[in-house]
Scaffold this active site. Structure first.
Site, short mmCIF file in Angstrom:
data_model
loop_
_atom_site.label_atom_id
_atom_site.label_comp_id
_atom_site.label_asym_id
_atom_site.label_seq_id
_atom_site.Cartn_x
_atom_site.Cartn_y
_atom_site.Cartn_z
N LYS A 54 0.86 -1.18 0.00
CA LYS A 54 0.00 0.00 0.00
C LYS A 54 0.89 1.22 0.00
O LYS A 54 2.07 1.14 0.35
CB LYS A 54 -0.88 0.02 1.26
N ASP A 111 -7.00 4.26 -4.69
CA ASP A 111 -7.63 4.08 -3.38
C ASP A 111 -8.26 5.44 -3.05
O ASP A 111 -8.47 6.27 -3.95
CB ASP A 111 -6.59 3.65 -2.33
P1 NAD Z 1 -13.02 7.72 -2.61
O1 NAD Z 1 -11.98 8.72 -2.33
O2 NAD Z 1 -13.53 7.58 -4.01
O3 NAD Z 1 -14.29 7.98 -1.68
C1 NAD Z 1 -14.20 8.03 -0.28
C2 NAD Z 1 -15.51 8.59 0.26
O4 NAD Z 1 -15.49 8.53 1.69
C3 NAD Z 1 -15.74 10.05 -0.09
O5 NAD Z 1 -17.13 10.24 -0.29
C4 NAD Z 1 -15.27 10.80 1.16
O6 NAD Z 1 -15.87 12.07 1.30
C5 NAD Z 1 -15.73 9.83 2.23
N1 NAD Z 1 -15.02 9.92 3.50
C6 NAD Z 1 -13.70 10.07 3.70
N2 NAD Z 1 -13.42 10.11 5.03
C7 NAD Z 1 -14.61 9.95 5.65
C8 NAD Z 1 -15.00 9.88 7.01
N3 NAD Z 1 -14.10 9.98 7.99
N4 NAD Z 1 -16.32 9.72 7.29
C9 NAD Z 1 -17.23 9.60 6.30
N5 NAD Z 1 -16.93 9.66 4.98
C10 NAD Z 1 -15.63 9.83 4.68
O7 NAD Z 1 -12.44 6.32 -2.07
P2 NAD Z 1 -12.85 4.86 -2.48
O8 NAD Z 1 -11.89 4.39 -3.53
O9 NAD Z 1 -14.31 4.76 -2.71
O10 NAD Z 1 -12.44 4.05 -1.15
C11 NAD Z 1 -13.34 3.94 -0.04
C12 NAD Z 1 -12.88 2.80 0.86
O11 NAD Z 1 -12.86 1.58 0.09
C13 NAD Z 1 -11.47 2.93 1.43
O12 NAD Z 1 -11.44 2.31 2.69
C14 NAD Z 1 -10.63 2.13 0.46
O13 NAD Z 1 -9.41 1.69 1.04
C15 NAD Z 1 -11.58 0.99 0.17
N6 NAD Z 1 -11.31 0.26 -1.07
C16 NAD Z 1 -11.27 0.90 -2.26
C17 NAD Z 1 -11.03 0.17 -3.42
C18 NAD Z 1 -11.05 0.80 -4.78
O14 NAD Z 1 -10.99 0.07 -5.77
N7 NAD Z 1 -11.17 2.12 -4.91
C19 NAD Z 1 -10.82 -1.21 -3.34
C20 NAD Z 1 -10.90 -1.85 -2.10
C21 NAD Z 1 -11.15 -1.09 -0.96
#
Ligand code: NAD
Length: 423
Positions: A113, A153
């Site tokens: 990561k 991410d």
């Molecule tokens: P993103 O940046 O597209 O979206 C994140 C969202 O969460 C945004 O709406 C943001 O405003 C909100 N957010 C951030 N901090 C917050 C908080 N403290 N309380 C409430 N809302 C909050 O990110 P993403 O890619 O959708 O990732 C979201 C989660 O999924 C993360 O934990 C990431 O590690 C996990 N994830 C993502 C992927 C991927 O393919 N993008 C794959 C596996 C896991």
């Protein structure tokens, strides 16, 4: 619209959560203490402090990380996060979770990561590009198609992957699409990758509903975090018959018992980090969203959101962990005692890395698949992985998280053992 207070970063150190999870499974499977010590450490931890010329001519120094947890099963894989809250311990935890996630899905990867301490929405497009390219050059020592393959991410997206791919390619004198996944399709990205994590969340929810005896048709759902994963999961769960009654982002949430218009929410203009949106319904805080009386709760934001202080108040029947590490070890214990069904993150959000694996394979072969093929292979792998975990959970009378960890850690230990310890 009045903005609700900004959600706080997690109270518990995510690496403590990751270590507690590993220790629990090590006890359960009677893991050799030396092997446990290997797995408790990240193999490589790289910190970079690098300058970027800002639009006003000033120089700003940014700090970024790339951490490799374990590479026994193959090249390491894992996303890059841009957020104010990035820390070395957060990146270590996320790298360790990637090792388990790849192992439980049966992918030939180890875990990694990375991240930069930055609020991407506070940078201009030019600043974001220069910062990304310089960071890519700094971690260029580690990344590569056979070594370490980053992906998007929180706070990063396909455009940022394109800049990283281009920077790495410039440094090597030829195009190297397989160095990152989650790229735009036009430069070697995979069809279906943008939706993959949310689609996987939907497939896992379908399976979990069968096991937990909760019909998905008509089920009420609250989704914390309306970014890539949360918005796609909301749309696909709605398409599968569920009713999304609450969504949120970092600035707060909206609750509408009648069900939200997800397409309208997705179509609303959002800034880069999607920090604001307007919609009908009652404004709620992120803390309130987690405690709503819904059938299914989907935390899709960040770590440590369900913890000792609120796990006792959760009213959902089922939690599908779309985010990485949304539940602390103490929070998890309380959910278990309360018999709340949890589909653990390393299974529930593995759709992203599964389709990243497809993208890498397509890049290496320069042979690209139709989206229907991507989606059906994703469905097959993620449902098989869920069923393997569910079978072990039933056989051993343990939680889904414990079962997923037993499978994942056992596979990584097998690979480490058969390779032997160098020299
Ligand atoms: P993103 O940046 O597209 O979206 C994140 C969202 O969460 C945004 O709406 C943001 O405003 C909100 N957010 C951030 N901090 C917050 C908080 N403290 N309380 C409430 N809302 C909050 O990110 P993403 O890619 O959708 O990732 C979201 C989660 O999924 C993360 O934990 C990431 O590690 C996990 N994830 C993502 C992927 C991927 O393919 N993008 C794959 C596996 C896991």
């Amino acid at each position: 619209m009045v903005n609700a207070p900004v959600a706080h970063p997690p109270a518990e150190n995510p690496f403590d959560t990751a270590i507690a999870q590993l220790d629990a499974v090590a006890e359960r499977i009677g893991l050799d203490p030396g092997m446990r010590d290997v797995l408790r450490h990240c193999k490589r931890e790289f910190t970079v402090n690098f300058p970027v010329k800002m639009d006003d001519g000033s120089i700003r120094v940014f700090t970024g990380y790339r951490v490799h947890h374990n590479e026994a099963r193959g090249p390491v894989k894992g996303g890059l996060r841009y957020s104010d809250h990035v820390s070395l311990d957060e990146v270590r935890a996320l790298a360790m979770w990637m090792t388990w996630k790849c192992a439980v899905a049966g992918l030939p990867y180890g875990g990694a990561k990375g991240g930069v301490i930055v609020d991407p929405s506070a940078l201009s497009a030019g600043e974001l590009e220069r910062m990304t390219r310089r960071f890519a050059a700094e971690i260029g020592l580690l990344i590569g198609p056979d070594e370490d393959v980053p992906a998007p991410d929180m706070g990063t997206d396909a455009q940022i992957m394109a800049w990283i791919m281009d920077t790495y390619s410039m440094m090597h004198g030829h195009s190297v699409p397989a160095v990152v996944t989650g790229k735009p399709v036009t430069i070697g990205g995979s069809s279906g990758r943008y939706e993959a994590t949310g689609r996987g969340v939907m497939f896992v929810t379908q399976e979990a509903c069968k096991y937990a005896g909760v019909p998905l048709e008509g089920a009420t759902v609250a989704v914390q975090g309306f970014g890539n994963v949360g918005s796609v999961a909301s749309k696909l769960l709605r398409d599968a018959g569920a009713k999304i009654v609450a969504v949120s982002n970092a600035s707060g949430g909206i609750y509408d018992e009648a069900g939200m218009d997800i397409d309208a929410l997705i179509a609303m203009p959002r800034d880069r980090a999607s920090l604001r949106f307007d919609a009908p319904g009652r404004r709620i805080t992120n803390a309130e969203l987690l405690e709503l009386p819904v059938d299914i709760l989907v935390p899709a934001a960040t770590e440590g959101q369900i913890h000792a202080a609120n796990a006792g108040n959760i009213r959902a029947k089922m939690i599908i962990e779309a985010a990485n590490g949304p539940t602390t070890a103490d929070g998890d214990r309380i959910l278990r005692e309360r018999n709340i069904y949890v589909a653990p993150d390393i299974v529930a959000n593995s759709g992203g890395v599964i389709v990243s694996y497809f993208e890498w394979v397509q890049d290496l072969q320069s042979f690209f698949w139709e989206e229907a093929e991507v989606n059906s292979r994703l469905e097959r792998i993620i449902k098989r992985s869920f069923q393997e975990v569910a079978a072990l959970q039933a056989k051993e009378s343990i939680s889904m998280r414990e079962a997923a960890y037993v499978l994942a850690v056992t596979r990584v230990v097998e690979a480490t053992t058969v390779r032997g310890i160098f020299p």
